[in-house]
Design a protein around this motif. Structure first.
Motif, PDB file in Angstrom:
ATOM      1  N   GLN A 212      36.316  25.209  80.070  1.00 13.15           N
ATOM      2  CA  GLN A 212      37.694  25.514  79.701  1.00 13.15           C
ATOM      3  C   GLN A 212      38.003  24.871  78.357  1.00 13.15           C
ATOM      4  OE1 GLN A 212      39.611  23.814  83.125  1.00 13.15           O
ATOM      5  NE2 GLN A 212      39.581  25.754  84.237  1.00 13.15           N
ATOM      6  N   LYS A 213      38.553  25.681  77.460  1.00 19.69           N
ATOM      7  CA  LYS A 213      38.911  25.174  76.136  1.00 19.69           C
ATOM      8  C   LYS A 213      40.383  25.455  75.838  1.00 19.69           C
ATOM      9  CE  LYS A 213      34.418  25.181  73.871  1.00 19.69           C
ATOM     10  NZ  LYS A 213      33.706  25.447  72.593  1.00 19.69           N
ATOM     11  N   ILE A 214      40.890  24.707  74.874  1.00 19.48           N
ATOM     12  CA  ILE A 214      42.294  24.820  74.500  1.00 19.48           C
ATOM     13  C   ILE A 214      42.460  25.943  73.477  1.00 19.48           C
ATOM     14  CG2 ILE A 214      44.243  23.624  73.431  1.00 19.48           C
ATOM     15  CD1 ILE A 214      43.039  21.001  74.455  1.00 19.48           C
ATOM     16  N   TRP A 215      43.261  26.948  73.825  1.00 23.45           N
ATOM     17  CA  TRP A 215      43.530  28.053  72.913  1.00 23.45           C
ATOM     18  C   TRP A 215      44.538  27.631  71.849  1.00 23.45           C
ATOM     19  CZ3 TRP A 215      41.471  32.355  71.366  1.00 23.45           C
ATOM     20  CH2 TRP A 215      42.240  33.307  70.681  1.00 23.45           C
ATOM     21  N   LYS A 216      45.601  26.959  72.282  1.00 20.53           N
ATOM     22  CA  LYS A 216      46.594  26.433  71.347  1.00 20.53           C
ATOM     23  C   LYS A 216      47.409  25.342  72.024  1.00 20.53           C
ATOM     24  CE  LYS A 216      49.817  30.224  72.359  1.00 20.53           C
ATOM     25  NZ  LYS A 216      50.663  31.294  71.763  1.00 20.53           N
ATOM     26  N   VAL A 217      48.059  24.524  71.195  1.00 18.04           N
ATOM     27  CA  VAL A 217      48.912  23.433  71.675  1.00 18.04           C
ATOM     28  C   VAL A 217      50.331  23.709  71.208  1.00 18.04           C
ATOM     29  CG1 VAL A 217      49.360  20.955  71.628  1.00 18.04           C
ATOM     30  CG2 VAL A 217      46.998  21.789  71.563  1.00 18.04           C
ATOM     31  N   GLU A 218      51.252  23.702  72.153  1.00 19.56           N
ATOM     32  CA  GLU A 218      52.649  23.969  71.838  1.00 19.56           C
ATOM     33  C   GLU A 218      53.530  22.806  72.298  1.00 19.56           C
ATOM     34  OE1 GLU A 218      53.583  27.625  73.762  1.00 19.56           O
ATOM     35  OE2 GLU A 218      52.517  28.865  72.283  1.00 19.56           O
ATOM     36  N   TYR A 280      46.582  29.239  81.927  1.00 13.19           N
ATOM     37  CA  TYR A 280      45.239  29.788  81.764  1.00 13.19           C
ATOM     38  C   TYR A 280      45.295  31.297  81.525  1.00 13.19           C
ATOM     39  CZ  TYR A 280      43.684  25.350  83.774  1.00 13.19           C
ATOM     40  OH  TYR A 280      43.458  24.025  84.013  1.00 13.19           O
ATOM     41  N   ASN A 281      44.286  31.800  80.844  1.00 13.11           N
ATOM     42  CA  ASN A 281      44.158  33.248  80.706  1.00 13.11           C
ATOM     43  C   ASN A 281      43.565  33.823  81.990  1.00 13.11           C
ATOM     44  OD1 ASN A 281      41.531  32.351  80.541  1.00 13.11           O
ATOM     45  ND2 ASN A 281      40.984  33.616  78.790  1.00 13.11           N
ATOM     46  N   GLU A 282      43.376  35.108  82.043  1.00 16.43           N
ATOM     47  CA  GLU A 282      42.904  35.751  83.275  1.00 16.43           C
ATOM     48  C   GLU A 282      41.509  35.280  83.671  1.00 16.43           C
ATOM     49  OE1 GLU A 282      43.162  39.937  82.870  1.00 16.43           O
ATOM     50  OE2 GLU A 282      45.362  39.991  82.769  1.00 16.43           O
ATOM     51  N   GLN A 283      40.658  35.023  82.684  1.00 15.05           N
ATOM     52  CA  GLN A 283      39.295  34.571  82.988  1.00 15.05           C
ATOM     53  C   GLN A 283      39.250  33.088  83.351  1.00 15.05           C
ATOM     54  OE1 GLN A 283      40.082  36.339  80.218  1.00 15.05           O
ATOM     55  NE2 GLN A 283      39.378  38.303  81.075  1.00 15.05           N
ATOM     56  N   GLY A 284      40.301  32.343  83.039  1.00 16.81           N
ATOM     57  CA  GLY A 284      40.359  30.924  83.376  1.00 16.81           C
ATOM     58  C   GLY A 284      39.574  30.030  82.457  1.00 16.81           C
ATOM     59  N   ASN A 285      39.183  30.545  81.286  1.00 16.61           N
ATOM     60  CA  ASN A 285      38.362  29.731  80.386  1.00 16.61           C
ATOM     61  C   ASN A 285      39.109  29.288  79.123  1.00 16.61           C
ATOM     62  OD1 ASN A 285      38.515  32.330  79.415  1.00 16.61           O
ATOM     63  ND2 ASN A 285      36.397  32.433  78.719  1.00 16.61           N
ATOM     64  N   TRP A 286      40.314  29.833  78.884  1.00 17.00           N
ATOM     65  CA  TRP A 286      41.135  29.401  77.751  1.00 17.00           C
ATOM     66  C   TRP A 286      42.503  28.944  78.271  1.00 17.00           C
ATOM     67  CZ3 TRP A 286      39.272  28.484  73.056  1.00 17.00           C
ATOM     68  CH2 TRP A 286      38.085  29.114  72.674  1.00 17.00           C
ATOM     69  N   VAL A 287      43.005  27.863  77.657  1.00 15.58           N
ATOM     70  CA  VAL A 287      44.236  27.241  78.141  1.00 15.58           C
ATOM     71  C   VAL A 287      45.221  27.077  76.993  1.00 15.58           C
ATOM     72  CG1 VAL A 287      45.242  25.151  79.139  1.00 15.58           C
ATOM     73  CG2 VAL A 287      43.048  25.991  79.967  1.00 15.58           C
ATOM     74  N   THR A 288      46.476  27.423  77.260  1.00 16.61           N
ATOM     75  CA  THR A 288      47.561  27.069  76.356  1.00 16.61           C
ATOM     76  C   THR A 288      48.181  25.777  76.880  1.00 16.61           C
ATOM     77  OG1 THR A 288      48.038  29.360  75.754  1.00 16.61           O
ATOM     78  CG2 THR A 288      49.795  27.746  75.415  1.00 16.61           C
ATOM     79  N   LEU A 289      48.080  24.723  76.083  1.00 16.29           N
ATOM     80  CA  LEU A 289      48.588  23.408  76.473  1.00 16.29           C
ATOM     81  C   LEU A 289      49.988  23.243  75.887  1.00 16.29           C
ATOM     82  CD1 LEU A 289      48.337  20.549  77.627  1.00 16.29           C
ATOM     83  CD2 LEU A 289      47.094  19.899  75.552  1.00 16.29           C
TER      84      LEU A 289
END
Length: 361
Positions: A212-218, A280-289
């Motif tokens: 799991q990786k961070i897509w973006k930080v808000e 998480y996105n649908e695949q569960g591998n990208w995260v919006t923090l």
């Protein structure tokens, strides 16, 4: 003072009692030094008061194959030629049992006309003959899983060491923690071998799951400072070019919450609260923090009070302050004022002056 007085009173009473008994019986009290001579001798060689007059004529070690007999004897205080001491033997047994060498330690005592024969029967803990990590080969973004070498360094387990079920379980938890630091928050690790005393090796089965990786930080709710400024206060970052690093590390994210809270407190937002959401996105591998911030009111300095100053007047001290009454609180300015006061007193020879600052609400 009270303890000393009681001790002196006890000595006087003992002396008077000795004289009275001597007068009554016509004799004299024996020398206390001779009464406890044997006990002192026992203490010197590590024996207990349970020691007997029978000597230990032989100490045997049975059941050891990997641990040398002399190495075991060096751990014991029971020795050939010393008095037989049941309490000391039990101490030796407990000490040997506490080592990672043995699964069981049992003493056996044989009485002879010449003295006692002490036999220590041991069951050695099996040594690790092999260590295997199964399942750490899932590819993600062109990279392989965590290598065996990295896992071995993390667990600390080595071939030739003793098989300790507690150490193996601790190693399992360390493997999970390592994967989580690398973005694998759904990793499951089970022990196939190594959690039973009869096992000869250690085998871990690893289900890595997806990284799991961070897509973006808000940031949400921040009005005092910009998103860009808050990003400089946290350690969680999106991957460089969306490839390198940027893993979802929950411990790191929790640390970021504490760092953001401390940042706001340093600027007078003493009731600020910071939370976090992971989407998480649908695949569960990208995260919006997303960090959710409730800033609350910002406190200002009502007044500055100096307590304990005798050399300098309050007006003299207030003249050099960077954080006077009426300004918004800032931790950095308060620290600067504190150092200025220490330097001021130090210039007058008070190098050990104890000066502290304390915000009072």
């Amino acid at each position: 003072l009270i303890v000393v007085a009681l001790a002196m009173g006890a000595l006087v009473a003992s002396k008077a009692l000795a004289q009275g008994m001597g007068g009554m019986g016509g004799g004299s009290m024996p020398n206390p030094g001779t009464l406890f001579k044997k006990e002192k001798e026992k203490e010197i060689i590590g024996l207990s008061l349970a020691a007997t007059d029978e000597p230990v004529i032989e100490v045997r070690i049975e059941g050891n194959k990997l641990i040398a007999t002399q190495q075991i004897l060096n751990e014991m205080q029971t020795r050939v030629g010393r008095p037989y001491d049941p309490a000391l033997i039990q101490r030796d047994v407990r000490k040997l049992a506490s080592r990672s060498w043995f699964v069981a330690v049992e003493p056996e005592i044989e009485k002879t006309d010449q003295g006692r024969i002490v036999t220590i029967k041991v069951v050695e803990r099996p040594t690790i003959r092999y260590i295997e990590y199964l399942g750490n080969d899932v590819a993600f973004l062109g990279r392989g899983g965590i290598r065996d070498k990295s896992l071995a360094k993390e667990t600390g387990l080595k071939v030739g060491g003793s098989i300790d079920p507690y150490a193996v379980e601790d190693a399992r938890r360390k493997i999970i923690a390592l994967y989580r630091r690398n973005g694998f928050n759904n990793t499951q690790v089970t022990v196939l071998e190594g959690n039973q005393p009869a096992d000869r090796g250690v085998v871990f089965i690893i289900n890595e799951g997806s990284a799991q990786k961070i897509w973006k930080v808000e940031f949400e709710g921040n009005e005092f400072v910009s998103d860009g400024r808050l990003r400089t206060q946290i350690e969680s970052k999106k991957p460089l070019m969306y490839v390198f690093k940027g893993y979802v590390d929950r411990e790191q994210i929790d640390g970021d919450v504490e760092r953001l809270t401390a940042y706001y407190r340093a600027f007078g937002y003493f009731t600020a609260k910071v939370g976090r959401k992971l989407e998480y996105n649908e695949q569960g591998n990208w995260v919006t923090l997303r960090f959710v911030i409730s800033e609350g009111p910002r406190y200002q300095v009502r007044n500055v009070t100096h307590v304990g100053n005798q050399i300098f007047a309050n007006t003299s001290l207030e003249g050099g302050m960077k954080l006077p009454a009426g300004q918004m609180f800032e931790q950095a300015k308060m620290n600067t004022d504190l150092q200025w006061l220490k330097d001021l007193y130090g210039s007058q020879g008070y190098v050990f002056a104890d000066i502290q600052s304390e915000p009072v609400f």
